[in-house]
Write an enzyme that holds these catalytic residues in place. Structure first.
Site, PDB file in Angstrom:
ATOM      1  N   PHE A 234       0.833  -1.216   0.000  1.00 40.02           N
ATOM      2  CA  PHE A 234       0.000   0.000   0.000  1.00 40.02           C
ATOM      3  C   PHE A 234       0.862   1.258   0.000  1.00 40.02           C
ATOM      4  O   PHE A 234       0.434   2.299   0.489  1.00 40.02           O
ATOM      5  CB  PHE A 234      -0.966  -0.013   1.186  1.00 40.02           C
ATOM      6  CG  PHE A 234      -1.802  -1.252   1.280  1.00 40.02           C
ATOM      7  CD1 PHE A 234      -2.688  -1.580   0.264  1.00 40.02           C
ATOM      8  CD2 PHE A 234      -1.711  -2.103   2.368  1.00 40.02           C
ATOM      9  CE1 PHE A 234      -3.462  -2.730   0.333  1.00 40.02           C
ATOM     10  CE2 PHE A 234      -2.479  -3.253   2.443  1.00 40.02           C
ATOM     11  CZ  PHE A 234      -3.355  -3.561   1.421  1.00 40.02           C
ATOM     12  N   ARG A 618      -8.697  -0.470 -20.943  1.00 44.20           N
ATOM     13  CA  ARG A 618      -9.037  -1.873 -21.146  1.00 44.20           C
ATOM     14  C   ARG A 618      -8.733  -2.695 -19.883  1.00 44.20           C
ATOM     15  O   ARG A 618      -7.706  -2.489 -19.235  1.00 44.20           O
ATOM     16  CB  ARG A 618      -8.201  -2.405 -22.300  1.00 44.20           C
ATOM     17  CG  ARG A 618      -8.494  -3.817 -22.741  1.00 44.20           C
ATOM     18  CD  ARG A 618      -7.442  -4.171 -23.762  1.00 44.20           C
ATOM     19  NE  ARG A 618      -7.688  -5.394 -24.481  1.00 44.20           N
ATOM     20  CZ  ARG A 618      -6.754  -5.960 -25.248  1.00 44.20           C
ATOM     21  NH1 ARG A 618      -5.572  -5.374 -25.387  1.00 44.20           N
ATOM     22  NH2 ARG A 618      -7.000  -7.072 -25.893  1.00 44.20           N
ATOM     23  N   ASN A 621      -8.012  -8.500 -16.845  1.00 47.25           N
ATOM     24  CA  ASN A 621      -8.611  -9.642 -16.153  1.00 47.25           C
ATOM     25  C   ASN A 621      -9.757  -9.123 -15.279  1.00 47.25           C
ATOM     26  O   ASN A 621      -9.526  -8.482 -14.257  1.00 47.25           O
ATOM     27  CB  ASN A 621      -7.548 -10.337 -15.301  1.00 47.25           C
ATOM     28  CG  ASN A 621      -8.098 -11.532 -14.523  1.00 47.25           C
ATOM     29  OD1 ASN A 621      -9.251 -11.547 -14.096  1.00 47.25           O
ATOM     30  ND2 ASN A 621      -7.262 -12.532 -14.330  1.00 47.25           N
ATOM     31  N   PRO A 622     -11.003  -9.367 -15.676  1.00 48.69           N
ATOM     32  CA  PRO A 622     -12.132  -8.785 -14.945  1.00 48.69           C
ATOM     33  C   PRO A 622     -12.238  -9.276 -13.503  1.00 48.69           C
ATOM     34  O   PRO A 622     -12.795  -8.588 -12.652  1.00 48.69           O
ATOM     35  CB  PRO A 622     -13.362  -9.219 -15.762  1.00 48.69           C
ATOM     36  CG  PRO A 622     -12.898 -10.297 -16.672  1.00 48.69           C
ATOM     37  CD  PRO A 622     -11.421 -10.132 -16.859  1.00 48.69           C
ATOM     38  N   THR A 624      -9.515 -10.177 -11.321  1.00 52.88           N
ATOM     39  CA  THR A 624      -8.565  -9.473 -10.454  1.00 52.88           C
ATOM     40  C   THR A 624      -8.900  -7.980 -10.423  1.00 52.88           C
ATOM     41  O   THR A 624      -8.698  -7.319  -9.414  1.00 52.88           O
ATOM     42  CB  THR A 624      -7.110  -9.695 -10.907  1.00 52.88           C
ATOM     43  OG1 THR A 624      -6.988  -9.357 -12.286  1.00 52.88           O
ATOM     44  CG2 THR A 624      -6.687 -11.138 -10.707  1.00 52.88           C
ATOM     45  N   GLN A 628      -9.649  -5.713  -7.218  1.00 53.80           N
ATOM     46  CA  GLN A 628      -8.953  -4.456  -6.923  1.00 53.80           C
ATOM     47  C   GLN A 628      -9.933  -3.348  -6.548  1.00 53.80           C
ATOM     48  O   GLN A 628      -9.709  -2.583  -5.615  1.00 53.80           O
ATOM     49  CB  GLN A 628      -8.144  -4.002  -8.145  1.00 53.80           C
ATOM     50  CG  GLN A 628      -6.835  -4.739  -8.314  1.00 53.80           C
ATOM     51  CD  GLN A 628      -5.909  -4.467  -7.153  1.00 53.80           C
ATOM     52  OE1 GLN A 628      -5.402  -3.378  -6.991  1.00 53.80           O
ATOM     53  NE2 GLN A 628      -5.714  -5.469  -6.312  1.00 53.80           N
ATOM     54  N   LYS A 692      -5.051   1.070 -18.449  1.00 56.49           N
ATOM     55  CA  LYS A 692      -4.443   2.099 -17.608  1.00 56.49           C
ATOM     56  C   LYS A 692      -4.251   1.489 -16.221  1.00 56.49           C
ATOM     57  O   LYS A 692      -4.024   0.293 -16.110  1.00 56.49           O
ATOM     58  CB  LYS A 692      -5.322   3.353 -17.594  1.00 56.49           C
ATOM     59  CG  LYS A 692      -5.294   4.063 -18.954  1.00 56.49           C
ATOM     60  CD  LYS A 692      -5.719   5.517 -18.865  1.00 56.49           C
ATOM     61  CE  LYS A 692      -7.164   5.687 -19.231  1.00 56.49           C
ATOM     62  NZ  LYS A 692      -7.508   7.085 -19.588  1.00 56.49           N
ATOM     63  N   GLY A 693      -4.300   2.288 -15.172  1.00 50.72           N
ATOM     64  CA  GLY A 693      -4.106   1.757 -13.824  1.00 50.72           C
ATOM     65  C   GLY A 693      -5.421   1.710 -13.075  1.00 50.72           C
ATOM     66  O   GLY A 693      -6.272   2.578 -13.248  1.00 50.72           O
ATOM     67  N   GLU A 696      -5.508   1.933  -7.445  1.00 51.49           N
ATOM     68  CA  GLU A 696      -5.779   2.970  -6.454  1.00 51.49           C
ATOM     69  C   GLU A 696      -7.063   3.742  -6.738  1.00 51.49           C
ATOM     70  O   GLU A 696      -7.648   4.335  -5.837  1.00 51.49           O
ATOM     71  CB  GLU A 696      -4.564   3.891  -6.366  1.00 51.49           C
ATOM     72  CG  GLU A 696      -3.383   3.087  -5.857  1.00 51.49           C
ATOM     73  CD  GLU A 696      -2.065   3.831  -5.843  1.00 51.49           C
ATOM     74  OE1 GLU A 696      -1.484   3.917  -4.765  1.00 51.49           O
ATOM     75  OE2 GLU A 696      -1.611   4.304  -6.883  1.00 51.49           O
TER      76      GLU A 696
HETATM   77 MO1  MOS Z   1       0.844   2.764  -3.942  1.00 52.12          MO
HETATM   78  S1  MOS Z   1       0.687   4.229  -2.470  1.00 52.12           S
HETATM   79  O1  MOS Z   1       1.392   3.685  -5.237  1.00 52.12           O
HETATM   80  O2  MOS Z   1       1.752   1.516  -3.389  1.00 52.12           O
END
Ligand code: MOS
Length: 729
Positions: A234, A618, A621-622, A624, A628, A692-693, A696
């Protein structure tokens, strides 16, 4: 097609059966155990340390204090977490700061010895969090450089606010919170001549490699960092903390390998956490509800040594079409160990303030909070006017509202038994951090493949999705693709933080697989641009025939094909945020809708259900990905209702340095009804994968949505987190 499949984690079994080896599980022959002795005071000087009782105890080998350790050179901050290195002098700057390391034949002997170390110290006055003077952070701070200065201006925000009606101004506060990953940090260090090997708990082995090489004045190639599994982070394992250096320094001092494992309590003083932040929001709209001006001023806690800044104002820079804004970051020092990034940094805190303020403004205006967001939809990046690399937030709002039933929600007071029921929503957003990455991929004669790179899986599922990417190109079952990872001796992959892995490492995997495909095509005498691989055969695209890959290899007299892939940034930059330096602004977006219950007599707050709907490129893996986002919402729910670390004003130490004393959502606090939706999207600018990401993004917006729902249920506006019963009765 293996991209887009809901594959389960291949590492799941090893992790739940205890076979996965974390840093503290590693061992090398001849190793000794090191245990920290922490300072009991938050500020002052060590006068003397008496180790005689400790040394007399059975199994205690040495008691190392500052004079016993080599002088350590400091790498840039970041990736070094803090420029204050303990055990290099006699100064104490925070409670729990290591002042000695007891070396024992066994862990128990070292722990016992640590309790027998006698210390004399001079106390100095100390500062508690939230009380010091407010300072402008130094522009030389590496943390400030990251956000290119601590202030941002666009247009005349004051004039925009003066012209607005209505206006809203309020202060939103959040406490310090500790990252507390399941795996406490640990380092096992071994020297062989001037070669250093460390088994470490990290989110980026190459950062530890650089910091350790600098500390000891050796070439980074002489430092190997190994971390096959990371038990969560984290952010607390993103930058490099003193224990990683001091374990290696201790091993050097005694001439034997040393294993140093932080206890849960020691994690509070020896790695970072999210700082206390106080955010002042001012925003105003014209009669049509369009924002005319916005100011966002943040005061964040930092330690005595460095100006750490968690740039919460980025949320205001990137979410709404605001013609004029002024954003500033300030710091407030205390005698605490240095804070760091914690999931979700930046926009996590930023959306708490911005999305609470937007809700308050909507109520003042008498418009639906969702409509106020739609009115201020940013068609281009508000900060600098660049077009988005991709953005489907409108679709995400719509899908989320539909799944939740937002438009149909009852507007009169709702009750369910003793519970007052309310609903709230907020926008979610997260910046895109991209890092260069290289991986190697081996395709074997038996049809298996191995991805080799110094990447990590902190629990987010990277080692599940990388094989899917390789398998997609190579026409393999993803179960035949494995990862050789977490070792700086492997090709240099990007870090596992900043929600960046899919874009950077994932793209490198894609390129490596395409490299193999081209090599196979040439071996088979086919045009590399026009082939595809399917079920162990290579053929021209769309053709059914083709040749078995195994036959291609056999005919060439080779047993494997090795591919390499590199994801690079413009001008070989080591890092890039939000597409800076490209024509496109990059961000992820979403919307969170929640329903809460409040018991007005007991002040209890419950999350009843939640819908998160996201525009994040895109999805590889739906399964995981869903996990998240669900995890992010639960994390945000903890931020909203439970989590807080407090510095004891008399002792200057963090209170409740254990998991028992930390309120976080457990199963009984988590509703089963959490729905996740992703808009169908492909961002070709952010990554050749289109992804993308996401790691978080899910944790953003949640705290505001909960506070907004609490207001809806009770008419009480809570602007101080966490929303505990005392604030609701
Ligand atoms: Mo995260 S705070 O970018 O591990």
């Amino acid at each position: 097609m293996s991209i887009g499949q809901p594959l389960a984690r291949p590492d799941g079994r090893a992790k739940v059966t205890g076979r996965a080896k974390y840093a503290a599980d590693q061992w090398v022959s001849g190793a000794l155990h090191g245990v920290y002795v922490g300072a009991p005071i938050p500020a002052g000087r060590i006068v003397s340390i008496d180790a005689s009782h400790a040394l007399a105890a059975p199994g205690v080998v040495r008691v190392l204090t500052a004079p016993d350790l080599p002088r350590l050179a400091l790498a840039p901050v970041p990736p070094l977490a803090s420029s204050f290195m303990p055990m290099q002098g006699d100064e104490i700057r925070y409670e729990g700061q290591p002042v000695a390391i007891v070396i024992g034949e066994t862990l128990e002997a070292a722990q016992h010895g640590a309790r027998l170390v006698d210390m004399q110290y001079d106390r100095a006055p100390f500062r508690i969090e939230g009380r010091g003077e407010i300072e402008v952070p130094s522009s030389t701070s590496g943390y400030v450089a990251f956000m290119e200065g601590s202030e941002f201006k666009k247009g005349d925000a004051e004039a925009g606010l003066a012209a607005a009606a209505p206006r809203h101004e309020a202060v939103y506060t959040q406490p310090s919170r500790h990252n507390n990953p399941m795996e406490p940090s640990a380092t096992l260090a071994r020297w062989e001549g001037d070669q250093l090997t460390v088994f470490d708990a990290v989110q980026h082995g190459y950062s530890a490699q650089l910091v350790l090489a600098t500390a000891f004045g050796i070439d980074p190639v002489k430092v190997r960092v190994i971390c096959p599994h990371t038990g969560g982070g984290f952010g607390s394992k993103g930058y490099v903390w003193p224990h990683e250096i001091l374990a290696a320094a201790a091993a050097k001092a005694i001439g034997r390998p040393v294993k140093l494992v932080l206890t849960r309590a020691q994690m509070y003083a020896n790695v970072g956490y999210q700082p206390r932040m106080v955010q002042t929001m001012r925003l105003g709209v014209d009669p049509g509800g369009r924002l005319t001006g916005l100011t966002h001023d943040v005061v964040g806690l930092t330690g005595m040594s460095d100006d750490f800044v968690d740039p919460a104002t980025e949320a205001s820079k990137g979410l709404y079409a605001v013609p004029a804004m002024r954003l500033s970051q300030w710091i407030q020092r205390a005698h605490v160990n240095l804070p760091t990034a914690m999931r979700a940094p930046v926009e996590g805190p930023g959306t708490w303030a911005l999305e609470s303020a937007m809700d308050e403004l909507a109520h003042q205006l008498g418009v639906d909070p969702l409509d106020l967001r739609l009115t201020n939809y940013a068609e281009v990046n508000p900060g600098d006017g660049r077009p988005w690399s991709s953005k489907k937030l409108r679709e995400a709002y719509e899908a989320g509202a539909k799944l939740f039933g937002w438009r149909e929600r009852p507007r009169e007071q709702q009750r369910d038994g003793q519970w007052l029921v309310g609903t709230g929503m907020a926008s979610c957003t997260m910046g895109c951090f991209r890092f260069p990455s290289t991986v190697r991929l081996r395709l074997e004669l038996d049809g298996s493949a191995v991805i080799e790179g110094g990447f990590h899986d902190i629990g987010s599922g990277t080692l599940t999705i990388f094989p899917q990417i390789a398998a997609e190109v190579l026409g393999l079952d993803p179960n035949r693709v494995s990862c050789e990872m977490g070792d700086t001796a492997l090709p240099q992959a990007g870090p596992t933080y900043g929600s960046s892995s899919t874009m950077g490492v994932g793209a490198a995997v894609l390129y490596a697989a395409q490299d193999i495909r081209s090599k196979l095509a040439r071996l088979a005498g086919l045009p590399p641009e026009e082939v595809e691989l399917r079920e162990g055969r290579i053929s021209r695209k769309g053709m059914r025939d083709g040749v078995a890959v195994a036959d291609v290899l056999r005919q060439a007299g080779i047993s494997e094909v090795v591919g390499e892939g590199t994801f690079a940034l413009a001008n070989n930059a080591p890092f890039e945020g939000d597409g800076k330096g490209t024509p496109y602004a990059m961000r992820t977006f979403g919307a969170i809708f929640v329903e809460v219950g409040v018991d007005p007599e007991l002040g209890l707050l419950r999350l009843r259900r939640a819908v998160g709907s996201y525009s994040a490129g895109r999805i590889i893996n739906p399964r995981t990905a869903r996990s998240q986002m669900t995890g992010g919402i639960i994390w945000g729910w903890g931020m909203a209702a439970m989590e807080a670390s407090h510095q004891d004003p008399a002792l200057g130490r963090w209170s409740s340095k254990n998991l028992a004393g930390v309120a976080i959502p457990v199963n009984a606090d988590i509703p089963s009804d959490i729905q996740i939706h992703f808009v169908d999207e492909f961002d070709r600018h952010a990554s050749p994968l289109g992804g993308k990401g996401i790691g978080e993004l899910g944790a953003t917006g949640v705290a505001a949505a909960v506070a907004n729902a609490v207001f809806d249920a009770t008419g009480k506006r809570v602007r101080e987190l966490p929303i505990t019963p005392d604030k609701l009765v």
